[in-house]
Design an enzyme around this catalytic site. Structure first.
Site, PDB file in Angstrom:
ATOM      1  N   GLY A   1       0.777  -1.234   0.000  1.00  0.00           N
ATOM      2  CA  GLY A   1       0.000   0.000   0.000  1.00  0.00           C
ATOM      3  C   GLY A   1       0.806   1.280   0.000  1.00  0.00           C
TER       4      GLY A   1
ATOM      5  N   ARG B   1     -15.562 -15.769  -9.595  1.00  0.00           N
ATOM      6  CA  ARG B   1     -15.085 -14.402  -9.787  1.00  0.00           C
ATOM      7  C   ARG B   1     -16.256 -13.429  -9.842  1.00  0.00           C
ATOM      8  NH1 ARG B   1     -11.206 -12.834 -14.714  1.00  0.00           N
ATOM      9  NH2 ARG B   1      -9.904 -14.334 -13.645  1.00  0.00           N
TER      10      ARG B   1
ATOM     11  N   ARG C   1      -6.007  -8.953  -8.108  1.00  0.00           N
ATOM     12  CA  ARG C   1      -7.092  -9.748  -8.678  1.00  0.00           C
ATOM     13  C   ARG C   1      -7.479  -9.137 -10.023  1.00  0.00           C
ATOM     14  NH1 ARG C   1      -6.804 -14.261  -6.645  1.00  0.00           N
ATOM     15  NH2 ARG C   1      -8.824 -14.792  -7.505  1.00  0.00           N
ATOM     16  N   ILE C   2      -8.003 -10.002 -10.900  1.00  0.00           N
ATOM     17  CA  ILE C   2      -8.464  -9.512 -12.205  1.00  0.00           C
ATOM     18  C   ILE C   2      -9.981  -9.545 -12.205  1.00  0.00           C
ATOM     19  CG2 ILE C   2      -8.506 -10.030 -14.674  1.00  0.00           C
ATOM     20  CD1 ILE C   2      -5.641 -10.983 -14.370  1.00  0.00           C
TER      21      ILE C   2
ATOM     22  N   ASN D   1      -5.262   2.308 -13.003  1.00  0.00           N
ATOM     23  CA  ASN D   1      -4.294   1.366 -12.431  1.00  0.00           C
ATOM     24  C   ASN D   1      -2.903   1.956 -12.592  1.00  0.00           C
ATOM     25  OD1 ASN D   1      -3.249  -1.192 -11.472  1.00  0.00           O
ATOM     26  ND2 ASN D   1      -2.677  -1.647 -13.602  1.00  0.00           N
TER      27      ASN D   1
ATOM     28  N   HIS E   1       1.145   0.737 -13.094  1.00  0.00           N
ATOM     29  CA  HIS E   1       1.983  -0.411 -13.462  1.00  0.00           C
ATOM     30  C   HIS E   1       3.436   0.043 -13.509  1.00  0.00           C
ATOM     31  CE1 HIS E   1       2.955  -4.257 -15.276  1.00  0.00           C
ATOM     32  NE2 HIS E   1       3.744  -3.594 -16.114  1.00  0.00           N
TER      33      HIS E   1
ATOM     34  N   ASP F   1      -3.155  -4.720 -18.067  1.00  0.00           N
ATOM     35  CA  ASP F   1      -2.124  -3.701 -18.311  1.00  0.00           C
ATOM     36  C   ASP F   1      -2.290  -3.029 -19.676  1.00  0.00           C
ATOM     37  OD1 ASP F   1      -1.059  -4.223 -15.778  1.00  0.00           O
ATOM     38  OD2 ASP F   1       0.265  -5.769 -16.548  1.00  0.00           O
TER      39      ASP F   1
ATOM     40  N   ALA G   1       8.989   7.025  -8.299  1.00  0.00           N
ATOM     41  CA  ALA G   1       8.321   7.699  -9.429  1.00  0.00           C
ATOM     42  C   ALA G   1       6.811   7.445  -9.397  1.00  0.00           C
ATOM     43  CB  ALA G   1       8.925   7.222 -10.749  1.00  0.00           C
TER      44      ALA G   1
HETATM   45  C1  GRF Z   1       3.511  -1.198  -7.464  1.00  0.00           C
HETATM   46  O1  GRF Z   1       4.790  -1.385  -8.011  1.00  0.00           O
HETATM   47  C2  GRF Z   1       2.474  -1.047  -8.551  1.00  0.00           C
HETATM   48  O2  GRF Z   1       2.972  -0.426  -9.700  1.00  0.00           O
HETATM   49  C3  GRF Z   1       2.120  -2.487  -8.855  1.00  0.00           C
HETATM   50  O3  GRF Z   1       2.137  -3.122  -7.605  1.00  0.00           O
HETATM   51  C4  GRF Z   1       3.008  -2.426  -6.725  1.00  0.00           C
HETATM   52  C5  GRF Z   1       2.186  -2.057  -5.519  1.00  0.00           C
HETATM   53  O4  GRF Z   1       2.983  -1.473  -4.510  1.00  0.00           O
HETATM   54  N1  GRF Z   1       0.853  -2.549  -9.559  1.00  0.00           N
HETATM   55  P1  GRF Z   1       2.269  -0.807  -3.266  1.00  0.00           P
HETATM   56  O5  GRF Z   1       1.367  -1.860  -2.644  1.00  0.00           O
HETATM   57  O6  GRF Z   1       1.508   0.381  -3.743  1.00  0.00           O
HETATM   58  O7  GRF Z   1       3.397  -0.433  -2.331  1.00  0.00           O
END
Ligand code: GRF
Length: 217
Positions: free
Chosen positions: A14, A67, A93-94, A109, A111, A147, A175
């Site tokens: 988190g 699901r 989860r998807i 989201n 990534h 993604d 970042a």
């Molecule tokens: C992050 O690297 C995010 O980009 C990816 O999962 C990780 C989550 O990290 N989707 P956090 O739980 O927010 O510290």
């Protein structure tokens, strides 16, 4: 000022949730986190929400037979809290296509790569293996394919000599903590439009041009 009502969905640490909580604590920030949902009862991120006084719900996916039933439980929680925008932040989860379509252009989201490169798990290790000189992170609208979806904000992170996946992930994460609050702010300010599956941002300033070579000449 009416603030956009946001839910953040997590499965773990988190740290991105924390970045969003911190951003939303500014009185003039145009969004507020009304709910944090975790599919895992032991997600450390839940404590971050509790510390900040944000309501939490644990919706353990294992409790549901399918699901679709899990998705419905999430949907109910979002509706009960009057959520307008969903932020996935390390949510593992998807959702099925019906859920994703219901939240079309209302679910984002983050990534840890410059999409469309290095989708899926271990994006930093993928970047190292590919030998790219830059990677980064991407905040994007969610579409049924994992993604994929219109890109809102990206941040670039150079790969440095001696990097391993962990060291690189730390810099990418730093970042992420800037990119995610920025994307949320732009959306909440009503400055983001999706046209032909590409994002247009009103009054977006161009980044500095002197940061694009690695190594520096
Ligand atoms: C992050 O690297 C995010 O980009 C990816 O999962 C990780 C989550 O990290 N989707 P956090 O739980 O927010 O510290």
């Amino acid at each position: 000022m009416a603030r956009v009502k946001v839910a953040v969905l997590i499965s773990g640490r988190g740290s991105n949730l924390q970045a969003l909580i911190d951003a939303c604590s500014a009185p003039d920030f145009p969004a507020e986190i009304r709910l944090v949902i975790s599919n895992r009862p032991d997600a450390p991120g839940l404590q971050r929400a509790e510390r900040a006084g944000v309501p939490t719900r644990v919706i353990p996916h294992k409790k549901y037979g399918s699901r679709a039933e899990f998705d419905q439980a999430v949907e109910r929680a979002l509706n009960e809290a009057g959520i307008e925008l969903v932020c996935l932040a390390g949510f593992m989860r998807i959702f099925d296509d019906a859920f994703v379509l219901r939240w079309h252009d209302r679910m984002i989201n983050i990534h840890p790569s410059l999409l469309p490169a290095f989708k899926g798990l271990q994006a930093q290790a993928q970047a190292l293996a590919a030998g790219v000189r830059f990677t980064g992170c991407t905040v994007h609208f969610v579409r049924p394919a994992m993604d994929e979806g219109p890109i809102i904000v990206q941040a670039v992170v150079p790969l440095l000599p001696g990097d391993d996946a962990e060291r690189l992930a730390e810099r990418v994460l730093a970042a992420e903590h800037k990119a995610y609050p920025l994307a949320l702010r732009l959306i909440a300010e009503g400055r983001v439009r999706v046209v032909d599956e590409r994002v247009q941002i009103t009054d977006a300033d161009a980044p500095a041009e002197d940061a694009i070579l690695n190594p520096r000449p």
